[in-house]
Each structure stands twice: as C-alpha cells, then as structure tokens.
Design a protein around this motif. Structure first.
Motif, PDB file in Angstrom:
ATOM      1  N   SER A   1       0.826  -1.202   0.000  1.00  0.00           N
ATOM      2  CA  SER A   1       0.000   0.000   0.000  1.00  0.00           C
ATOM      3  C   SER A   1       0.863   1.256   0.000  1.00  0.00           C
ATOM      4  O   SER A   1       0.588   2.216  -0.740  1.00  0.00           O
ATOM      5  CB  SER A   1      -0.923  -0.006   1.222  1.00  0.00           C
ATOM      6  N   GLU A   2       1.922   1.256   0.817  1.00  0.00           N
ATOM      7  CA  GLU A   2       2.843   2.391   0.832  1.00  0.00           C
ATOM      8  C   GLU A   2       3.519   2.557  -0.536  1.00  0.00           C
ATOM      9  O   GLU A   2       3.659   3.677  -1.043  1.00  0.00           O
ATOM     10  CB  GLU A   2       3.920   2.186   1.910  1.00  0.00           C
ATOM     11  N   TYR A   3       3.922   1.425  -1.115  1.00  0.00           N
ATOM     12  CA  TYR A   3       4.564   1.464  -2.430  1.00  0.00           C
ATOM     13  C   TYR A   3       3.638   2.065  -3.484  1.00  0.00           C
ATOM     14  O   TYR A   3       4.039   2.930  -4.275  1.00  0.00           O
ATOM     15  CB  TYR A   3       4.986   0.049  -2.832  1.00  0.00           C
ATOM     16  N   MET A   4       2.370   1.635  -3.481  1.00  0.00           N
ATOM     17  CA  MET A   4       1.443   2.106  -4.504  1.00  0.00           C
ATOM     18  C   MET A   4       1.073   3.568  -4.330  1.00  0.00           C
ATOM     19  O   MET A   4       0.618   4.218  -5.268  1.00  0.00           O
ATOM     20  CB  MET A   4       0.169   1.244  -4.490  1.00  0.00           C
ATOM     21  N   SER A   5       1.274   4.111  -3.138  1.00  0.00           N
ATOM     22  CA  SER A   5       0.951   5.524  -2.908  1.00  0.00           C
ATOM     23  C   SER A   5       2.090   6.450  -3.331  1.00  0.00           C
ATOM     24  O   SER A   5       1.930   7.669  -3.336  1.00  0.00           O
ATOM     25  CB  SER A   5       0.627   5.757  -1.429  1.00  0.00           C
TER      26      SER A   5
ATOM     27  N   GLU B   1      16.053   8.755   1.954  1.00  0.00           N
ATOM     28  CA  GLU B   1      15.513   9.039   3.289  1.00  0.00           C
ATOM     29  C   GLU B   1      14.007   8.822   3.319  1.00  0.00           C
ATOM     30  O   GLU B   1      13.456   8.298   4.300  1.00  0.00           O
ATOM     31  CB  GLU B   1      15.857  10.469   3.684  1.00  0.00           C
ATOM     32  N   LYS B   2      13.310   9.205   2.254  1.00  0.00           N
ATOM     33  CA  LYS B   2      11.861   9.014   2.190  1.00  0.00           C
ATOM     34  C   LYS B   2      11.508   7.533   2.185  1.00  0.00           C
ATOM     35  O   LYS B   2      10.621   7.085   2.941  1.00  0.00           O
ATOM     36  CB  LYS B   2      11.326   9.680   0.917  1.00  0.00           C
TER      37      LYS B   2
ATOM     38  N   LEU C   1       9.499   5.257   5.221  1.00  0.00           N
ATOM     39  CA  LEU C   1       8.271   4.510   4.973  1.00  0.00           C
ATOM     40  C   LEU C   1       8.450   3.010   5.201  1.00  0.00           C
ATOM     41  O   LEU C   1       7.486   2.243   5.061  1.00  0.00           O
ATOM     42  CB  LEU C   1       7.787   4.758   3.543  1.00  0.00           C
ATOM     43  N   GLY C   2       9.673   2.589   5.522  1.00  0.00           N
ATOM     44  CA  GLY C   2       9.932   1.166   5.737  1.00  0.00           C
ATOM     45  C   GLY C   2      10.100   0.388   4.450  1.00  0.00           C
ATOM     46  O   GLY C   2      10.145  -0.842   4.472  1.00  0.00           O
ATOM     47  N   LEU C   3      10.222   1.079   3.312  1.00  0.00           N
ATOM     48  CA  LEU C   3      10.361   0.412   2.027  1.00  0.00           C
ATOM     49  C   LEU C   3      11.822   0.095   1.709  1.00  0.00           C
ATOM     50  O   LEU C   3      12.106  -0.682   0.799  1.00  0.00           O
ATOM     51  CB  LEU C   3       9.763   1.281   0.911  1.00  0.00           C
TER      52      LEU C   3
END
Length: 560
Positions: free
Chosen positions: A151-155, A208-209, A213-215
């Motif tokens: 979900s984080e990736y797709m955003s 850093e971003k 986000l843990g990605l």
C-alpha cells in the motif's frame, strides 16, 4: 520502468535534447515537439487510470503497445545522436531525412494508440490504493505487513516507484550503497531535478523518504547499505518481470528475450551467459560471474554497466570498443590497458568509474581528467594488492566534483592531488602500506564522512596526532584494518566530533583502546573483529578497568 515513469522520462529527455542538441536537431525540432505533445497526452491519460483497472487485459495490452512505441522512440533518438557526429554534411542530411520519416511513422502509431484508449471507469478508486488483479494475486491477504508495504509502495509518485524497483536489480544478498543507488537512478534519468539542488542531494532525499516509509532497510556498518525488505522484494521482482523491466538471468534461466531493456546477470559460468549483442539494452548489471572471456557490446544506448564479484579479472573485462558507448554514466570492473585507457576518455558523461590498471597510468590519468562530472573513482593496481605499486606519480588533476575515491595498491606516499579533493565524502585507502601518517593530510578534507584505512598505515603505535582535535570535522565512519597496530595511546578531547561508527578489523595485536575514547560522545557503534584476548577482561562491565571508555556507546560488538 512503469508506463507512467517511462512516458515522463522520455518527455523530459526530449526537452533536454532540444536544449542541448540544438544544432543536431535543427531539422527535426518541429517533429520532436509534436512527439513530445503526444507523450504528454499519453502521460496525462495514464495518470487518470485507476490502478485497480491494471488487471484488465485490454488495459494491460494498451500499456504494452504504448511502452513498445516509447522504446522505439528512445532507440531512434539514440541512433540519431550517434549518427549526427559524422562530419560529412550530405550524410547528416540523409540521416535527418531518414529520422524524420521514422518519427512520422511513430507519430502515426502514437495517434492510433491514443485513439484506442481503454474505456475504463477512471472515477472509481480501489480501497486503500489497491493494485488490482495484476498485483493483488502476489499478496497473501493474511500477510498484513506485506499488504501495508504494498500500500505504501502504490501511494508513491511514479519516480519513487521506479527508484524502488532499481533497488532489486542485484541478488537479494547484495546490499546497495547510497552512491550505487544514486548512480543507477541518475543513469536511468528518474531523479526529478529541483531548482538549486544537485541530483545527488535529491537522490539522498529519495533514500531518506523510502527508509522512513519502511520500504528500504538500512544498517550502519563499515559501510551503509540499503535493501528492500524481503517480502516486498519478491512482490517487486514479480512486477518487474511482468513489465520486462528487469530480466534476471542466472545459471538456470539463461535466455533473455529480444525485448529486454534492463538486464541483471548473476551466478553464471561463461557458457551460461547469453549473447547480448544487438539487444536494446539500456542498463546491464553483472554480479558473481565466474568467467566471461570475451564480452563485446554493440548496444550504443547503454547507460549503466556494473560488473561485480569477478574472478580472473585480467582476462575477463577488457571491453574493446567501450569508447563508442557514449551514453554510459557508470562503469565498474574494467581492466584498463592500452587502447581501452584511451577509449575511456571518450566517456565524458561518466559519473562513476572503477578500473584495474597496471600499465598505461599516463593514458588513464589523461582520460579521467576529461570526465569533469565524475563523482566516484576506484583505481586498483592488481588483484594481489600487497605486492604491486599503485603509481600516482603522473601529473593529475582530480575531477572537481569527486565525492568517492578508492585507491587499492601500495603507495610510496599520498598523492599530492588528494588534498585538493574538497568535495570528497568517502575515501578508502587499501593495502597502501604507508610509513607516514595519512591523516596529517586527510584530517583537512572538509566534507569527508567515511574513511577506511585498510592496511593503509604500517605504524605499530599511534597517538593523539592520528586524529587531532579540530581535524575531521564531518567524519562519521572510521574503519581501521592493520596487522601491525599494537597501541593507540590517546584521542584528544574534542577530536572526531561527528564520529558515529568505529570499526577495528584485523587489528589482532591491538591490546588497549585509546584513552579519550570516552569523550567521543557521538559514537553509536564500536566493533572489534577480532579482539585481543585481554579485551574481554579489561572491558568487562562489572570489573573491567577500561569499561569507562565504552560505556556510553549504545552498540558494542566483539568477535573472536
């Protein structure tokens, strides 16, 4: 690269070429502008597409057709730029006519593709930014942690999604440094330029971003490395293979499709490496290849070439004709000798260069001085570092923006030019075996953050002059490997004001940690590998007479 990122990238590249290649494109500028308008229209439509519709086969087929057409545009532009360097005016005029005809055909194809835009409901949005059929099939509904990462990736905006995909081009065990990621992203043109900022700083913001986000996962070690969390990596690799974004080729999968643009080859023997000639490859990553006798490349659009973990290097990576690959921005693992040293001088767009050279030092120095934008340089004299001398006697002016430097081989003394590398942030001296304290010079490098002295200084005893107060204002990582070092007597109070990580590697004779280490309050991690048998007693938390030196450090690791 996803269709949205690909459209944006090519539109930006056409803008750049029109501004920088005005003379070459003078006969085609009108057609290029029309083409860019079509690309902008395509990009706007893709942005309106609900990602939940990407599982629809008609949508997927439409995106594939658009992607193939954009690839053809990219190939045509590269071929034109290569051909435009001819001096014969009649040949150049003929080239413009041919290219104009090809552009017209591509314009027609793009118009037809846009006329067939898929009829999808673009107003609906999937719950939680879902990825639709094409991606949800890879996600276990019960795996909440993976679902959150996806979900984080797709955003993410399109360029950060592309950046994250490139973090998966190497095998899972390979961590990637900040510099490696930056050079890959820059070579692929996916860093969005910001007014007043250089691309390397923008890339650092991206990292850093993604970490926040843990990605991306990171660990402060003797080098800072980044990896995509394993479950998300599996998801991304599936996505990449779906899009022909990266074709990972190992010994069990030696076939590369004719449409492959980005190729990662790893864990192959010579007879398992497929023929890469005449493929439309834009980036090539080679990792863990045991032997590659005659690599020859004819793909002139190559922007990124990285060769890692090689054996029999002298026979392997000679790359004749490399000077023709003028789009290259990153080259590592090349044996530079004879004509190849001269050919490297043609690669003026290089940002990263790593070469093994034991001969034509003057030729190589001359070539490197032509690379005004070079940011990372590795010079290796031999695979047997302890024996061969790295010749630094030739006149040399380092590239003005150099940030990362690695010198592997014996040195009589530090190169005179090293003191002028004011932008240097990372330095490794390997097997230098110097008899004079290198830090007498290095302490004055104003931006140095990471210093590795790997068998670089032969002293048995060092004192407060090794890292004096006022020196190394920004140094965060210090790695020392020395079989000779017996004692570091003292660190002056106020020295090493920014140090976060201190690693003693192969300092098996070092018996006592320096007095004053307790004043380096910024330290976050200390590693001793291996550590002298007496350390366990001296540093014991309860009865150790030297424990006061390390009790402020959050992470202390000792290894037998």
């Amino acid at each position: 690269m996803g269709a949205e990122a690909l459209v944006k990238f090519l539109a930006q590249r056409l803008d750049y070429l029109l501004s920088k290649e005005t003379e070459n494109f003078s006969g085609l500028s009108g057609q290029i502008l029309q083409l860019k308008s079509k690309l902008d229209e395509s990009g706007c439509f893709i942005q309106t597409l609900d990602r939940s519709k990407y599982g629809n086969e008609s949508v997927r087929q439409w995106i594939r057709e658009l992607r193939d057409t954009i690839y053809d545009v990219e190939d045509l532009v590269d071929q034109f730029i290569t051909g435009a360097n001819v001096s014969d005016e009649s040949e150049k005029a003929l080239l413009i006519i041919r290219c104009g005809s090809d552009l017209e055909s591509i314009q027609v194809r793009l118009t037809q593709i846009l006329d067939r835009k898929p009829q999808c409901d673009t107003s609906a949005s999937s719950a939680g930014g879902g990825h639709g059929e094409s991606s949800s099939s890879f996600v276990d509904p019960g795996d909440q942690s993976l679902a959150l990462l996806v979900s984080e990736y797709m955003s993410l905006p399109y360029y950060l999604r592309s950046c994250l995909m490139y973090c998966c081009v190497f095998p899972a065990k390979c961590g990637l440094s900040k510099g490696t990621l930056t050079r890959i992203w820059m070579a692929e043109g996916i860093i969005q330029a910001k007014s007043g900022e250089i691309l390397e700083d923008v890339a650092e913001e991206y990292i850093e971003k993604l970490v926040s986000l843990g990605l991306l996962e990171t660990e402060l070690d003797c080098r800072i490395e980044f990896k995509v969390p394993y479950p998300l990596r599996r998801f991304l690799v599936d996505e990449m293979m779906e899009e022909n974004f990266i074709i990972a080729c190992s010994h069990s999968e030696p076939i590369i499709p004719a449409t492959a643009r980005h190729v990662s080859i790893h864990n192959c023997w010579n007879d398992a490496i497929p023929n890469l000639n005449d493929l439309p490859i834009r980036s090539l990553f080679v990792v863990g290849i045991r032997y590659w006798e005659h690599p020859k490349f004819t793909f002139y659009g190559l922007k990124y070439l990285r060769v890692l973990h090689l054996e029999w290097m002298r026979n392997m990576v000679k790359l004749p004709g490399i000077g023709r690959l003028k789009n290259l921005q990153s080259v590592k693992g090349v044996y530079a000798r004879g004509s190849i040293s001269r050919e490297l001088g043609c690669l003026t767009q290089l940002r990263e260069l790593g070469v093994l050279n034991d001969y034509d030092v003057g030729e190589l120095s001359t070539s490197i001085m032509k690379m005004s934008g070079l940011l990372s340089l590795t010079l290796t004299v031999s695979l047997i570092f302890d024996e061969d001398l790295l010749d630094t006697s030739e006149p040399f002016s380092p590239p003005p923006f150099l940030r990362k430097l690695q010198l592997e081989g014996r040195l009589v003394s530090l190169p005179d030019w090293l003191s002028s590398t004011e932008n240097l942030t990372k330095l490794r001296l390997g097997f230098s075996h110097l008899f004079e304290n290198p830090n007498a010079v290095l302490q004055f490098l104003p931006n140095l953050k990471h210093l590795t002295l790997w068998k670089a200084y032969n002293a048995k005893q060092i004192g407060k002059e090794f890292c004096p107060a006022g020196g190394f204002p920004k140094l965060e990582v210090l790695v020392i490997a020395s079989y000779n070092l017996v004692e570091w007597t003292e660190i002056e109070k106020g020295a090493l004001p920014s140090l976060k990580y201190l690693h003693f590697h192969s300092c098996s004779r070092l018996m006592i940690l320096p007095e004053g280490l307790q004043y380096v309050t910024t330290l976050q991690k200390l590693i001793l590998f291996p550590f002298h048998g007496d350390h366990a007693r001296r540093l014991d938390p309860e009865r150790g007479i030297e424990h006061y030196k390390i009790k402020h450090i959050p992470k202390v690791r000792f290894f037998e």
